[in-house]
Every structure is written in structure tokens, then in C-alpha cells.
Design an enzyme around this catalytic site. Structure first.
Site, PDB file in Angstrom:
ATOM      1  N   ARG A 292       1.145  -1.380  -0.530  1.00  0.00           N
ATOM      2  CA  ARG A 292       0.007  -0.317  -0.068  1.00  0.00           C
ATOM      3  C   ARG A 292       1.317   1.570   0.193  1.00  0.00           C
ATOM      4  NH1 ARG A 292      -3.597  -2.707  -1.226  1.00  0.00           N
ATOM      5  NH2 ARG A 292      -5.370  -3.572  -0.273  1.00  0.00           N
ATOM      6  N   GLU A 321      -4.258   7.125  -4.929  1.00  0.00           N
ATOM      7  CA  GLU A 321      -4.347   7.122  -6.356  1.00  0.00           C
ATOM      8  C   GLU A 321      -5.467   7.131  -6.638  1.00  0.00           C
ATOM      9  OE1 GLU A 321      -4.284   2.615  -5.413  1.00  0.00           O
ATOM     10  OE2 GLU A 321      -2.806   2.670  -4.491  1.00  0.00           O
ATOM     11  N   HIS A 340      -1.996   0.222  -9.022  1.00  0.00           N
ATOM     12  CA  HIS A 340      -2.709  -0.909  -8.441  1.00  0.00           C
ATOM     13  C   HIS A 340      -3.463  -1.840  -9.239  1.00  0.00           C
ATOM     14  CE1 HIS A 340      -4.303  -1.041  -4.407  1.00  0.00           C
ATOM     15  NE2 HIS A 340      -3.927  -2.355  -4.610  1.00  0.00           N
TER      16      HIS A 340
HETATM   17  O1  LIG Z   1      -4.604  -4.524  -3.465  1.00  0.00           O
HETATM   18  C1  LIG Z   1      -5.364  -6.140  -3.713  1.00  0.00           C
HETATM   19  C2  LIG Z   1      -5.403  -6.594  -2.350  1.00  0.00           C
HETATM   20  O2  LIG Z   1      -5.426  -6.208  -1.816  1.00  0.00           O
HETATM   21  O3  LIG Z   1      -6.008  -7.240  -3.020  1.00  0.00           O
END
Ligand SMILES: O=CC(=O)O
Length: 376
Positions: A292, A321, A340
Site C-alpha cells: 500500500r 491513487e 495498483h
Molecule cells: O491490493 C489488492 C488487494 O488488497 O488484494
């Protein structure tokens, strides 16, 4: 206790691996639990009493209604009476009582108190994805609602993105693509050259299932693998991938050519990598983040990249994001950023949905829950 019971699609097995007392879903394509030898079936097959109405599931943010997402909706419809947020808002009173579960697609939408107050029969929030930092677990649990996630489906594709970012940054792939489309650019200068991943040292911070998958892949590149984690992995697991445990994160930072962040975002890992930690890294090292954004102090990262404190960064996650257009990270040539996309594959979103559905059905059927997440 629910008076309805629903088709239970996957056998549920309990893992008795070291420090792993979760139950896991077992299906051929779920190469899920590292302790596969310890699987024991506790309940298998089908429990069907498909009398009556299907339980209502409210889906949050499923996006468009075509292509792959329409497939997902079809998958959900096999088990649930599917109610979109738009339908819910348009007819709250009628829908309210029907909804027993919420299916959260990806990590973006959050669930607030007002929504929980409006759903008196809600039992479970099935998060499609592993990270649950967008959910207030304590508040949700105070409503007697359970939260589940999908650690198994995300592990392979997210580890793949980690490798892709490491290779792309090492070999300056994005700049290479730009050069290829503007053939007049002069580039074969020493200061343009990339670095090699093969035989380099990789430091993995966070050795959960994704971190471990990264280590498995890195082994094929003959990398020296270091890792730092709250809990040390079993000796056999370390040996299987040739990983060395660093009890102190500082040791890993000082020795690694590539540092990959694979931790969950929690209060303990918030801004885990800041000015001090970046200063410990080699000036030739690359930082890769597939966890993250907030695990890195982004201002400190900008400074470190500008001043060549580290060689480069490759980020699949940022905060916010997306980054605003004028964000300094977008103007540095030693950083690559992807939006992401760790689990953005056709296969992963289906597997995540199946895993989330199995979790939700387990809660509604009072079965062992494959992947429940608890507030700390
Ligand atoms: O970012 C993706 C997840 O948390 O699976």
C-alpha cells in the site's frame, strides 16, 4: 441461525501448518496454503437446501456492466440475489432487510456507519482482495458483522507484478519503450544502462503468502534472498526458497540491491520506510512497493530519488491513487508507477470473486470460514 442454506461450492479444509490455524479453501487451482501437506478435510461437498429465496448480496463498486465484470455479476447471481448500490439507493426500504452480505469489489469503496445502520440483517462483508485497510474493522464488528478477504487468489498475480516491476525498473523498460518510439534519441551511454536482477540481493519486507511467492520466483533468478517479517518462517520453508531471515529490518535494507515491500498496511507499517530507512539503502538499490502506498513516506521518497540516495523506485501503489497530475513522483525519470494492478488479471478477479463467495456462504451457513479477518 439461518433457516436457509445454500449450495456450498468448495470443500473446506483446515490447515494445520505451523502457526497457521486458518481454514483454507482447497480446489485444484488454489495452490493456497504453504503447508499443503497438513490439509485435513473437515467438511466437504455440498450442503443444499435451496428452498426459498437466495440471500441478498449488495455489491459495491462492481464497475461497468460488460465484459469481465458482467461475468462476475453472473457468478454472484448463481448464489445470491444481487443488488447493486444504485438499486439499493433507489429502493432502500424494500432492499434493506434482504441484504445479508456485502461483496466489496477491490479495495476502493469503504463501508460507513450509516450503511451498516441501514442493513439490519447484514452478517458478512466479503472483501474481494486481501488488504482490508479501507475497512474500519472495529466499527464493523461492533455491528456483529464479519469481514472476510481473499488471500489465496491474490498471491500469484501480485507476486508477478512485483517481479515485473523489479525487472522493468532494473532494465529501464519504460524508458526503453519511449526510446524505441523516438528512434533519434541517443541512449547507448553508460549512464543509461540498467542493472541485473540475476544474482542480485533481494530483500523482502513482509513474508506472508505474497512475499513467499516472490521468493519462489526470485530463486529462479539465482537471487540472494533476505526477508524481514514479524514471525520467522519455518526452516523448511526458508530452505525451499533459500531465504535468510533478518531479525532487524535495518540489516536487510543495508544489504539489498532490491527491496520489495509486501506488508499489510496497519498502524505499525504506516510510513515504515522513511528518510532514515532510505538512507540505510545502497545508492545503487531499488525500492519496489506492491503493498500500500502509505507504507512509504512519499515526501522522503521524492527527496531520496531526487538526490540519488537510492537508484530508483517502482511502485504499484501510491497515496492517493491516482497521484495528482503535478505530483513530483510523476516527474522523476528514476521511478515507474503502475495504477495498483497487482490483481488486475482475468483469472485473478474471478478467483477472488469465487473465494469471496465461498467465504460469504460459509458465514451464512454457519460453516468454518476460510478467510475471516479480525479487528486487532
Ligand atoms: O491490493 C489488492 C488487494 O488488497 O488484494
Amino acid at each position: 441461525q439461518s433457516n436457509l442454506a445454500y449450495k456450498f461450492t468448495h470443500p473446506v479444509t483446515a490447515c494445520h501448518g505451523h502457526r497457521c490455524h486458518r481454514s483454507v479453501i482447497y480446489k485444484q487451482w488454489y495452490r493456497t496454503c504453504p503447508h499443503s501437506a497438513g490439509r485435513r478435510t473437515i467438511s466437504a461437498g455440498t450442503k443444499v437446501m435451496a428452498q426459498g429465496e437466495l440471500p441478498g448480496v449488495l455489491i459495491l463498486d462492481i464497475g461497468g456492466t460488460h465484459g469481465v465484470l458482467e461475468d462476475l455479476a453472473a457468478l454472484l447471481r448463481k448464489h445470491f440475489h444481487l443488488i447493486t448500490m444504485k438499486e439499493f439507493l433507489g429502493n432502500k426500504e424494500e432492499m434493506r432487510k434482504k441484504i445479508q452480505s456485502v461483496f466489496v469489489f477491490e479495495c476502493r469503496p469503504t463501508i460507513d456507519r450509516e450503511l451498516l445502520e441501514s442493513l439490519p440483517n447484514l452478517k458478512v462483508i466479503g472483501n474481494s482482495g486481501v488488504g482490508v485497510d479501507h475497512l474500519d474493522l472495529k466499527m464493523i464488528s461492533s455491528f456483529g458483522v464479519k469481514v472476510t478477504n481473499t488471500p489465496n487468489a491474490v498471491a500469484d498475480p501480485t507476486a508477478d507484478i512485483g517481479m515485473a516491476l523489479m525487472l522493468a525498473s532494473a532494465r529501464r523498460l519504460v524508458e526503453g519503450c519511449q526510446i524505441a518510439v523516438s528512434p533519434d534519441t541517443k541512449y547507448f551511454a553508460v549512464d543509461w544502462l540498467g542493472v541485473e536482477v540475476t544474482r542480485a540481493t533481494l530483500g523482502i519486507i513482509g513474508m506472508g503468502s505474497i512475499g513467499y511467492k516472490v521468493a519462489q520466483r526470485a530463486r529462479a533468478f539465482n537471487m540472494r534472498i533476505l526477508y524481514h517479517n514479524r514471525n520467522r518462517r519455518r526452516k523448511e520453508e526458508e530452505e525451499a526458497v533459500g531465504a535468510h531471515y533478518c531479525a532487524k529490518m535495518e540489516d536487510l535494507l543495508q544489504q539489498s540491491d532490491f527491496v520489495m515491500l509486501v506488508v499489510n498496511l496497519t498502524p505499525e507499517t504506516h510510513k515504515l520506510i522513511g528518510k532514515k530507512e532510505l538512507g540505510l539503502m545502497k545508492p545503487t538499490a531499488t525500492l519496489i512497493n506492491i503493498s500500500r502506498g502509505a507504507v512509504i513516506d512519499q515526501d522522503a521518497l521524492v527527496e531520496a530519488l531526487r538526490n540519488k540516495v537510492i537508484r530508483a523506485a517502482a511502485l504499484d501503489v501510491t497515496y492517493p491513487e491516482p497521484l495528482p497530475r503535478d505530483h513530483p513522483l510523476l516527474n522523476l525519470n528514476n521511478v515507474i508507477i503502475t495504477p495498483h494492478i497487482g490483481t488486475a488479471t482475468v483469472q485473478a478477479i474471478h478467483m477472488m470473486a469465487e473465494e469471496a463467495i465461498a467465504n460469504i456462504l460459509a458465514v451464512l451457513n454457519d460453516q468454518p470460514i476460510p478467510s475471516e479477518v479480525f479487528p486487532k
